[in-house]
Scaffold this active site. Structure first.
Site, PDB file in Angstrom:
ATOM      1  N   ASP A  46       4.673 -51.684  26.179  1.00 16.41           N
ATOM      2  CA  ASP A  46       4.110 -51.233  27.274  1.00 16.41           C
ATOM      3  C   ASP A  46       5.292 -50.856  28.255  1.00 16.41           C
ATOM      4  OD1 ASP A  46       3.022 -50.959  29.913  1.00 16.41           O
ATOM      5  OD2 ASP A  46       1.861 -52.940  29.936  1.00 16.41           O
ATOM      6  N   GLU A  72       2.390 -47.828  25.232  1.00 16.26           N
ATOM      7  CA  GLU A  72       1.592 -47.951  26.496  1.00 16.26           C
ATOM      8  C   GLU A  72       1.865 -47.314  27.744  1.00 16.26           C
ATOM      9  OE1 GLU A  72      -0.613 -51.931  28.848  1.00 16.26           O
ATOM     10  OE2 GLU A  72      -0.094 -52.055  26.684  1.00 16.26           O
ATOM     11  N   GLU A  99      -5.357 -49.166  32.244  1.00 17.72           N
ATOM     12  CA  GLU A  99      -5.351 -50.740  33.328  1.00 17.72           C
ATOM     13  C   GLU A  99      -5.479 -50.348  34.716  1.00 17.72           C
ATOM     14  OE1 GLU A  99      -1.064 -52.381  34.171  1.00 17.72           O
ATOM     15  OE2 GLU A  99      -1.281 -52.054  32.084  1.00 17.72           O
ATOM     16  N   HIS A 149      -7.777 -55.218  29.752  1.00 10.90           N
ATOM     17  CA  HIS A 149      -6.273 -55.675  30.281  1.00 10.90           C
ATOM     18  C   HIS A 149      -6.620 -56.861  31.230  1.00 10.90           C
ATOM     19  CE1 HIS A 149      -2.734 -55.345  32.735  1.00 10.90           C
ATOM     20  NE2 HIS A 149      -2.150 -54.727  31.785  1.00 10.90           N
TER      21      HIS A 149
END
Length: 170
Positions: A46, A72, A99, A149
């Site tokens: 991420d 991500e 998210e 998320h």
């Protein structure tokens, strides 16, 4: 920094984890995680929307040999679904995002752009379990895996756990 990442991966492996999510934006710490984890462990990276499309494509090329489960949120802004789709199509790494999306309309645009392999709706940002169920249904039509998320404590975490138990995918 790579030594700190390697130590944390070693600790996670010692606790039985076989899926590890990193928050790194550099190659060296990510490589240290892969070398420590070995081949049988999923590593998700991420990066929190740091790069332009060009930068994301360049980084994907460098990250590709590390066999990540996903990359991500590689581009800024997170709503640039065309850029995400390009990273997905040419980067050689599965893309995860979502998210920051808050409406079913945004998720529909993301899916129509073929922007993600994994979608990450946040139950607390989009109106709870009822709305999240709609994302699961829409994702199924587009053959996209849903990974809610849920980094929150309290009700947000419980909503994520409940929806995964009821609707989750392997």
């Amino acid at each position: 920094k790579p030594t700190v990442v390697a130590a944390n991966v070693e600790r996670a492996l010692g606790q039985g984890f076989r899926h590890i999510k990193l928050h790194e934006v550099e190659i060296a710490p990510t490589r240290a995680a892969r070398e420590t984890a070995g081949e049988g462990v999923d590593i998700m990276l991420d990066v929190n929307c740091p790069w332009s499309l060009r930068e994301a494509l360049d980084m994907a090329e460098k990250l590709r040999p590390l066999d990540l489960r996903w990359l991500e949120e590689p581009v800024w802004p997170p709503e640039d679904y065309a850029a995400l789709a390009q990273v997905r199509a040419t980067g050689g790494i599965a893309v995860a995002a979502g998210e920051n999306a808050a409406t079913l309309h945004q998720f529909r645009h993301m899916f129509e752009a073929n922007a993600v392999d994994f979608v990450q709706p946040s139950p607390t940002k989009m109106g709870g379990i009822s709305e999240l169920r709609k994302v699961f249904a829409l994702a199924a039509v587009h053959n996209v895996t849903v990974m809610p998320h849920t980094f929150y404590d309290g009700p947000g975490l419980l909503a994520g756990v409940h929806v995964n138990a009821a609707l989750g995918q392997d």
